[in-house]
Write a protein that holds these residues in place. Structure first.
Motif, PDB file in Angstrom:
ATOM      1  N   VAL A 107     -17.041  -1.692   9.071  1.00 33.75           N
ATOM      2  CA  VAL A 107     -17.643  -0.846   8.422  1.00 33.75           C
ATOM      3  C   VAL A 107     -18.676  -0.391   9.038  1.00 33.75           C
ATOM      4  CG1 VAL A 107     -17.610  -0.216   5.905  1.00 33.75           C
ATOM      5  CG2 VAL A 107     -15.568  -1.385   6.575  1.00 33.75           C
TER       6      VAL A 107
ATOM      7  N   ARG B  16      -8.726  -3.115   9.831  1.00 30.94           N
ATOM      8  CA  ARG B  16      -8.921  -2.659   8.620  1.00 30.94           C
ATOM      9  C   ARG B  16     -10.541  -2.108   7.767  1.00 30.94           C
ATOM     10  NH1 ARG B  16      -9.979  -5.442   3.922  1.00 30.94           N
ATOM     11  NH2 ARG B  16     -10.635  -7.316   4.648  1.00 30.94           N
ATOM     12  N   GLY B  17     -11.249  -2.774   8.735  1.00 29.93           N
ATOM     13  CA  GLY B  17     -12.565  -2.032   8.167  1.00 29.93           C
ATOM     14  C   GLY B  17     -13.027  -0.817   8.896  1.00 29.93           C
TER      15      GLY B  17
ATOM     16  N   ARG C 255      -9.886   1.742   8.687  1.00 22.25           N
ATOM     17  CA  ARG C 255      -9.912   2.434   8.051  1.00 22.25           C
ATOM     18  C   ARG C 255     -10.171   2.726   7.003  1.00 22.25           C
ATOM     19  NH1 ARG C 255      -3.799   0.965  10.967  1.00 22.25           N
ATOM     20  NH2 ARG C 255      -3.788   3.089  12.234  1.00 22.25           N
ATOM     21  N   GLN C 256     -10.632   1.417   6.308  1.00 20.94           N
ATOM     22  CA  GLN C 256     -11.522   1.189   4.754  1.00 20.94           C
ATOM     23  C   GLN C 256     -12.679   2.462   5.180  1.00 20.94           C
ATOM     24  OE1 GLN C 256     -11.094  -0.036   1.955  1.00 20.94           O
ATOM     25  NE2 GLN C 256     -13.240   0.571   1.226  1.00 20.94           N
TER      26      GLN C 256
ATOM     27  N   SER D  82     -11.584   6.174   4.915  1.00 21.09           N
ATOM     28  CA  SER D  82     -10.823   6.969   3.431  1.00 21.09           C
ATOM     29  C   SER D  82     -11.495   7.351   2.886  1.00 21.09           C
ATOM     30  CB  SER D  82      -9.794   4.995   3.174  1.00 21.09           C
ATOM     31  OG  SER D  82     -11.020   4.771   2.627  1.00 21.09           O
TER      32      SER D  82
END
Ligand code: RIB
Length: 331
Positions: A165, A196-197, A199-200, A203
């Protein structure tokens, strides 16, 4: 090969005295110690670690299994384990699974036969068979870096998600709206958490992503970066899920005539020692490998001493290190 009996006869002392000199289990007069140590040299005596451990029921050796000893992240983490283990009087048997489940399991059997006191495991991330085998034999295991689902075992786990992230948010803050991600082996939790980080962070940012799977290797990063940068509307920034793949992407930028960071920003993950010396120096997410290694060893030796302790799951923070490979979106 000289035995402990040969040493005792040569020094004119009892076997017990030689053992006390070897293990420091009782004070021995300096003159006697000198005689015994001279006998060690003259006879070229080498204590049999396994034989000794059978008597003392503790073999001061731990095993460590890593996926790729050519990858500096694993090598540097293994160094952290070895430094900490040596300080506690333990040797380390280092095994390279080459990312192969079969090799990982075969090394597990070999470590059991070698009667290690415990195992530090950075797994392929795809199976918990080695952990299950060690627990079946009551051999302590500490899992590092790559969590294995459905296992109740001590673990030292970096913040993969948060690190990804932070890396992606840096690129967004620099104004990039088309960002590529070179991910890695799907199914390996560490890699999945980084994707996942990414894409988080993407988003809701109104930015366009392009994800291409790599393999945590230079070549995989190189090929993925080629695919990303040769696309119709190429991104102006790339987040690679480890430094080796980011270095592969730096090479592609050079070959494509792209200036980093003028035309393209690149961020990696790991902060291997080489990241400071690439040209330009690599912005990356640092994993504190020395701390990871020493913490894993601390947990393992604690468990060797008391197997009944409750399972411990320690999280280690990652930290974004900004260098020269990131800059504002090209105007
Ligand atoms: O570079 C190898 C990668 O695999 C590292 O990021 C480490 O976290 C491991 O999971």
């Amino acid at each position: 090969m000289a035995s402990i009996r040969d040493v005792a006869e040569h020094a004119g002392v009892s076997i017990a005295t030689v053992s006390h000199v070897l293990n420091g289990t009782r004070k021995v007069a300096d003159s006697t110690r000198k005689q015994v140590e001279e006998a060690f040299v003259v006879l070229n005596y080498r204590p049999n670690r396994i034989a000794r451990s059978l008597r003392t029921s503790v073999n001061h050796t731990i095993g460590m299994v890593i996926p790729d000893h050519a990858n500096p992240f694993f090598a540097e983490t293994a160094r952290g384990v070895e430094d900490a283990a040596f300080e506690k009087g333990y040797g380390v048997l280092l095994c390279n699974s080459d990312g192969s489940v079969d090799k990982e399991n075969r090394y597990g059997e070999s470590l059991i036969e070698s009667m290690v006191s415990g195992v530090v495991l950075i797994s392929t991330g795809l199976t918990s068979k080695l952990v299950d085998e060690m627990q079946r034999r009551n051999i302590p295991v500490v899992v590092v870096d790559r969590e294995l689902p459905r296992t109740d075992v001590d673990a030292v786990l970096p913040e993969h998600f948060d690190g990804a992230v932070a890396a992606t948010e840096l690129l967004l803050q620099l104004g990039h709206t088309r960002i590529g991600c070179i991910s890695s082996a799907a199914g390996v939790l560490a890699a999945d958490e980084r994707l996942r980080g990414f894409r988080q962070a993407m988003s809701g940012a109104g930015a366009t992503e392009m994800v291409v799977e790599g393999d945590f290797q230079y070549e995989g990063g190189y090929l993925a970066a080629q695919q990303i940068l040769r696309s119709s509307a190429p991104p102006t920034a790339i987040f690679a899920c480890n430094d080796l793949m980011a270095i592969g992407a730096l090479r592609v930028a050079k070959e494509e005539g792209l200036d980093v960071p003028g035309d393209l920003s690149i961020v990696g993950f790991d902060n291997i020692a080489a990241a400071r010396f690439t040209n330009p120096a690599l912005t990356t997410v640092a994993q504190p490998v020395q701390q990871i290694g020493s913490l894993a060893t601390e947990l393992l030796i604690r468990r060797i001493g008391d197997p009944s302790l409750p399972t411990e799951r320690r999280t280690v923070t990652t930290e974004l290190v900004e260098r020269e490979s990131t800059g504002s979106v090209p105007q």
